[in-house]
Design an enzyme around this catalytic site. Sequence first.
Site, PDB file in Angstrom:
ATOM      1  N   HIS A 117       0.833  -1.198   0.000  1.00 21.87           N
ATOM      2  CA  HIS A 117       0.000   0.000   0.000  1.00 21.87           C
ATOM      3  C   HIS A 117       0.872   1.253   0.000  1.00 21.87           C
ATOM      4  CE1 HIS A 117      -3.839  -1.940   1.976  1.00 21.87           C
ATOM      5  NE2 HIS A 117      -3.243  -2.774   1.136  1.00 21.87           N
ATOM      6  N   GLU A 198       3.485  -0.047   3.805  1.00 22.08           N
ATOM      7  CA  GLU A 198       3.017   1.297   3.458  1.00 22.08           C
ATOM      8  C   GLU A 198       4.246   2.021   2.933  1.00 22.08           C
ATOM      9  OE1 GLU A 198       0.007   2.348   3.472  1.00 22.08           O
ATOM     10  OE2 GLU A 198      -1.112   1.050   4.845  1.00 22.08           O
TER      11      GLU A 198
END
Length: 578
Positions: A117, A198
């Site tokens: 992500h 992330e």
Amino acid sequence: MYIVHSLVTLYGKDEATTNLLKNSELIVIPIVNPDGYVYTWTNDRLWRKNRSQKKNGCYGTDLNRNYDDHWNTGIGTSTNPCSSVYKGTSPASEPEIASTTAYFLKNAPIYGAIDIHAYSQLILSPLGWTTKLSPDHKVFVNLMDKMEKAIESVHGTGYTSIRSSGLYPTSGTTGDWFYGEGLKTNNGGVRAYSVTFELLPRNTRDNKKYGFELPAEQIRPNGEELLPSIMIFMKTAIESPLWYGTPTPSNEFCVDKSGQFSVIAGYSTSCKEIHMLFDREKRQAICESIVTTGVMMTHRCPIACAHWKCYSYVGSCRDSDETFKTLNTVTTCKEVKFLKETNKLYRSICFSHAQPLINGVAVAKFDVLVQEKCPVACLNIKCTCADMDIPFVSEASFNSLTNEKVEDVRQRTCKSLYGIKNWEYRNVVCLLDIFAITPYFGNNSLKVFYMCPKACGFQKKCFCRDSKKLLSLPKKVTTRQCKDISVYSTEDKKHWCTESKQPLFARSCPLICGNKYCVEEKPEDSVDTLSFNNGQIHTSCWLISTGDGEYKKRFCNNKETDLQVYGSVLCPIACGGF
């Protein structure tokens, strides 16, 4: 895609990458949300959901809130179709999630899963739906620490590891589904490692003009940083699988399927033909291919192609996931395993008692040792010295003096080695190569003695231990266990302990038979778990060595329950003069 390109490019050139890919199947789904992705190009650059039409004229479900894992809790989600974190009408209500989860369930077991992500420079571990620690929290902390360092070693970029709920609580997510209950029924007892990246940047204050919109020129540096970290993740998932509880992989798995079948390479073969192939490179090429039905060769022919489950050094042994107390410390098997390389107390811990906890309080019980609770972490001898029960094919044997062939290539079992009465020839057989491709040995040959440590007896610790099992003798024979001869006369014992007359019994029971190699030539303390008082108390030679006079007397001067051999015979050094 940079990661995939790098792995494909490095295969066959970089040994570490090649070994990882040979021993695993890598499933890559570049985009789980194709409609939403297209929409980011045509309408809304930061669109998050898919494009399914919902109530109130709103579109889309947040696919990372739609997985069937604690979906009903509603943590970090919304029932409002217009919300950016709308969770859908039911678990896996969206076709994207329904199809991908069905695919993974069909292709289980899954040993690890990575979700990528943006943004924040984080590595997230389960759990997201609760602030409680996952059962494998310390394992993840150790793993993610290594992954952080690997990322930083490339361009100096710092990532931080936290639990998913530490970022913000969420439910119905990818990471929790893979690690949690989603795969459990299909995953053969394996609990998948699951992390979420992330990516850059750390936050909008670091670079206000980026955030989710990282420039294209930073894609490659991102990939370069992640690659070594992902390699560490893959290696850990393959070599140190997580388990639900203490499952034992089914023996049914380690059976080569019968019949002819076609492989994608374009020809037909059978597991038996593969197993008998002398050409290692050809056998390896076939085993790395896929059956036309989509099944991996290591699943179709797990013995011929050496699936790790069938050739594991610790056999079918598995560690418990329970917390217990030992040597005044509350711990788990996973923590014991990590002590192996760093702590001098490791062996002492393994030979000590594992006391169960009830409501956080240790119960004073002495019927289980840590090495019984954690046989893999402690490399329990009952696992590492056990003969494997699968058939294998060994190379031809030759007379070293005349170079004449004694036996052709043939299939054997460990049990068959006990029937070789000439010990010199048995040693020759034990040194033969086995026809199998296994990543445990890399380019080295797999030898018969690896499969049959007890039958071959090359390691004294393996040979000089009496079997506690029923021996595979004719049913009409009443002497079926080593301890059965404890009441026999000297003459009757001699019959059972003479290898030329009873090879299986004599080699399975060297201590009660008084084998000179074990009891006279530099005797060693047993590393087995010892059972006394009809199995109510378990101890070890290490515990006996550290005990006082009364403790030593109690166990050295009495017979072990399962073997009916005196403790002083099993622990000659620990017992000393007792």
